[in-house]
Design a protein around this motif. Structure first.
Motif, PDB file in Angstrom:
ATOM      1  N   UNK A  23       0.824  -1.207   0.000  1.00  0.00           N
ATOM      2  CA  UNK A  23       0.000   0.000   0.000  1.00  0.00           C
ATOM      3  C   UNK A  23       0.858   1.257   0.000  1.00  0.00           C
ATOM      4  N   UNK A  24       1.987   1.209   0.719  1.00  0.00           N
ATOM      5  CA  UNK A  24       2.885   2.364   0.732  1.00  0.00           C
ATOM      6  C   UNK A  24       3.434   2.637  -0.667  1.00  0.00           C
ATOM      7  N   UNK A  25       3.793   1.564  -1.375  1.00  0.00           N
ATOM      8  CA  UNK A  25       4.299   1.711  -2.732  1.00  0.00           C
ATOM      9  C   UNK A  25       3.208   2.258  -3.656  1.00  0.00           C
ATOM     10  N   UNK A  26       1.967   1.814  -3.433  1.00  0.00           N
ATOM     11  CA  UNK A  26       0.849   2.293  -4.250  1.00  0.00           C
ATOM     12  C   UNK A  26       0.657   3.802  -4.069  1.00  0.00           C
ATOM     13  N   UNK A  27       0.616   4.282  -2.836  1.00  0.00           N
ATOM     14  CA  UNK A  27       0.410   5.699  -2.572  1.00  0.00           C
ATOM     15  C   UNK A  27       1.604   6.538  -3.000  1.00  0.00           C
ATOM     16  N   UNK A  28       2.792   5.993  -2.871  1.00  0.00           N
ATOM     17  CA  UNK A  28       3.978   6.713  -3.334  1.00  0.00           C
ATOM     18  C   UNK A  28       3.920   6.899  -4.853  1.00  0.00           C
ATOM     19  N   UNK A  29       3.570   5.852  -5.577  1.00  0.00           N
ATOM     20  CA  UNK A  29       3.449   5.954  -7.029  1.00  0.00           C
ATOM     21  C   UNK A  29       2.344   6.906  -7.444  1.00  0.00           C
ATOM     22  N   UNK A  30       1.262   6.912  -6.702  1.00  0.00           N
ATOM     23  CA  UNK A  30       0.139   7.798  -7.007  1.00  0.00           C
ATOM     24  C   UNK A  30       0.531   9.257  -6.832  1.00  0.00           C
ATOM     25  N   UNK A  31       1.216   9.562  -5.721  1.00  0.00           N
ATOM     26  CA  UNK A  31       1.649  10.944  -5.486  1.00  0.00           C
ATOM     27  C   UNK A  31       2.687  11.391  -6.512  1.00  0.00           C
ATOM     28  N   UNK A  32       3.531  10.463  -6.932  1.00  0.00           N
ATOM     29  CA  UNK A  32       4.593  10.813  -7.876  1.00  0.00           C
ATOM     30  C   UNK A  32       4.065  11.005  -9.295  1.00  0.00           C
ATOM     31  N   UNK A  68      -1.857   1.910 -11.201  1.00  0.00           N
ATOM     32  CA  UNK A  68      -2.624   0.743 -11.627  1.00  0.00           C
ATOM     33  C   UNK A  68      -1.977  -0.507 -11.057  1.00  0.00           C
ATOM     34  N   UNK A  69      -2.793  -1.450 -10.665  1.00  0.00           N
ATOM     35  CA  UNK A  69      -2.276  -2.702 -10.141  1.00  0.00           C
ATOM     36  C   UNK A  69      -3.383  -3.551  -9.547  1.00  0.00           C
ATOM     37  N   UNK A  70      -2.987  -4.615  -8.871  1.00  0.00           N
ATOM     38  CA  UNK A  70      -3.949  -5.528  -8.257  1.00  0.00           C
ATOM     39  C   UNK A  70      -3.830  -5.470  -6.738  1.00  0.00           C
ATOM     40  N   UNK A  71      -4.966  -5.508  -6.077  1.00  0.00           N
ATOM     41  CA  UNK A  71      -5.012  -5.555  -4.614  1.00  0.00           C
ATOM     42  C   UNK A  71      -6.112  -6.522  -4.186  1.00  0.00           C
ATOM     43  N   UNK A  72      -5.995  -6.991  -2.980  1.00  0.00           N
ATOM     44  CA  UNK A  72      -7.062  -7.811  -2.403  1.00  0.00           C
ATOM     45  C   UNK A  72      -7.944  -6.935  -1.535  1.00  0.00           C
ATOM     46  N   UNK A  73      -9.243  -7.159  -1.632  1.00  0.00           N
ATOM     47  CA  UNK A  73     -10.203  -6.415  -0.835  1.00  0.00           C
ATOM     48  C   UNK A  73     -11.155  -7.408  -0.181  1.00  0.00           C
ATOM     49  N   UNK A  74     -12.156  -6.883   0.522  1.00  0.00           N
ATOM     50  CA  UNK A  74     -13.100  -7.762   1.201  1.00  0.00           C
ATOM     51  C   UNK A  74     -14.523  -7.245   1.000  1.00  0.00           C
ATOM     52  N   UNK A  75     -15.407  -8.152   0.594  1.00  0.00           N
ATOM     53  CA  UNK A  75     -16.809  -7.784   0.413  1.00  0.00           C
ATOM     54  C   UNK A  75     -17.478  -7.598   1.776  1.00  0.00           C
ATOM     55  N   UNK A  76     -18.701  -7.080   1.747  1.00  0.00           N
ATOM     56  CA  UNK A  76     -19.454  -6.904   2.981  1.00  0.00           C
ATOM     57  C   UNK A  76     -19.665  -8.243   3.683  1.00  0.00           C
ATOM     58  N   UNK A 111     -11.695 -10.824  -2.149  1.00  0.00           N
ATOM     59  CA  UNK A 111     -11.731 -10.873  -3.611  1.00  0.00           C
ATOM     60  C   UNK A 111     -10.625  -9.981  -4.179  1.00  0.00           C
ATOM     61  N   UNK A 112     -10.171 -10.328  -5.372  1.00  0.00           N
ATOM     62  CA  UNK A 112      -9.074  -9.606  -6.019  1.00  0.00           C
ATOM     63  C   UNK A 112      -9.629  -8.521  -6.936  1.00  0.00           C
ATOM     64  N   UNK A 113      -8.963  -7.352  -6.919  1.00  0.00           N
ATOM     65  CA  UNK A 113      -9.367  -6.219  -7.742  1.00  0.00           C
ATOM     66  C   UNK A 113      -8.243  -5.810  -8.670  1.00  0.00           C
ATOM     67  N   UNK A 114      -8.620  -5.530  -9.900  1.00  0.00           N
ATOM     68  CA  UNK A 114      -7.716  -4.829 -10.801  1.00  0.00           C
ATOM     69  C   UNK A 114      -8.078  -3.365 -10.675  1.00  0.00           C
ATOM     70  N   UNK A 115      -7.132  -2.557 -10.184  1.00  0.00           N
ATOM     71  CA  UNK A 115      -7.435  -1.220  -9.686  1.00  0.00           C
ATOM     72  C   UNK A 115      -6.723  -0.150 -10.508  1.00  0.00           C
ATOM     73  N   UNK A 116      -7.419   0.953 -10.763  1.00  0.00           N
ATOM     74  CA  UNK A 116      -6.827   2.128 -11.396  1.00  0.00           C
ATOM     75  C   UNK A 116      -7.239   3.352 -10.579  1.00  0.00           C
TER      76      UNK A 116
END
Length: 299
Positions: free
Chosen positions: A230-239, A244-252, A257-262
């Motif tokens: 997550x730190x790498x994701x936010x660092x890349x976003x700020x820069x 874009x990448x994949x992360x795991x999330x959780x439904x209600x 479940x896996x997400x392809x995220x942008x």
């Protein structure tokens, strides 16, 4: 003698006449000065009116109901539609250049202004010399009471609102995409609080919009990935302003479940972060299949 006695009386009459003439000349001079001042005030008023009318990006006009033509159009009209002022003043110019779908509304607004004297406002399209249509905002009102001939002159303004209409169309299209997209879409503020989600978000995560609104983005965290990810994701976003990448999330329901995220940053006019726009799709099935293939290949 009688002649001598008459001399003072004659002198008095001449004096009175001279004074009267001087007073009359003074009155005439004062009247001329007043006329000059009034003319100067009028010239100043006309110049100020001309500056106000011709110095702004709006077309002012007067339209005769009798001749079905503009009797006055300000110079900005040339830039708006590409026609010279003489062409604008030709009979039936308005009717012949209004979009066919708008013509009935234009006539209705004109008749309303004449019949009621009320200010009328509407948007419609006028054909440019090169063939495309220009969106205008129309404000009009009938002439003031007491003018002659009554009810035969309409005055108004035209504003070019083409850019506003294009913006409205883009917003409408964006809204349709937001509502109908198969991907989940989420909008968060600069502090990562959720402020808007689309229907696909509700389908994928199981959360309703009301349940997530105002919550921190951490609500969807599955706790299945290392903090460094997550730190790498936010660092890349700020820069880069985008990640874009994949992360795991959780439904209600608790299911991971896996997400392809942008994720993209939306900035204000000063360059400050205003929003985060996130789009995602559920790639759990593909992820599971890929892991299974890798597992079989290694055993």
């Amino acid at each position: 003698t009688a002649l001598n006695r008459a001399e003072p009386e004659c002198g008095d009459e001449l004096g009175n006449l001279s004074r009267s003439l001087l007073e009359m000349m003074g009155t005439i001079a004062a009247h001329e000065r007043a006329q000059e001042q009034a003319a100067e005030i009028l010239r100043f008023s006309e110049e100020r009116y001309r500056f106000l009318v011709e110095g702004v990006e709006v077309v002012t006009w007067e339209y005769s109901i009798v001749t079905e033509s503009f009797v006055y159009v300000s110079p900005q009209a040339v830039d708006m539609l590409g026609y010279e002022l003489d062409e604008w003043r030709e009979p039936h110019f308005l009717q012949s250049h209004a979009h066919p779908d708008d013509l009935a509304r234009v006539r209705e607004a004109r008749d309303k202004a004449v019949d009621t004297g009320e200010t009328c406002a509407l948007d419609y399209r006028l054909r440019h010399r090169d063939g495309h249509f220009v969106w205008v905002h129309h404000l009009s009102g009938a002439q003031s009471a007491g003018e002659s001939p009554p009810g035969k002159l309409v005055r108004g303004m035209l504003f070019d609102i083409s850019e506003r209409k294009r913006t409205e169309q883009r917003l409408l299209l964006a809204g349709q995409v937001f509502e109908t997209a198969n991907e989940g879409i989420m909008l968060t503020d600069a502090q990562n609080r959720i402020i808007s989600v689309n229907p696909a978000f509700e389908v994928i995560t199981g959360y309703t919009a009301a349940e997530v609104m105002g919550n921190d983005l951490k609500l969807l965290s599955a706790g299945l990935q290392a903090r460094d990810h997550y730190q790498a994701m936010w660092h890349g976003l700020r820069r880069d302003g985008r990640w874009e990448g994949e992360v795991w999330s959780r439904r209600k329901s608790g299911e991971a479940f896996a997400l392809r995220l942008s994720v993209s940053i939306i900035r204000d006019e000063w360059g400050h972060v205003k929003r985060h726009l996130t789009m995602f799709s559920d790639v759990t099935t593909q992820k599971r299949q890929s892991e299974e293939i890798e597992h079989r290949a290694s055993h």
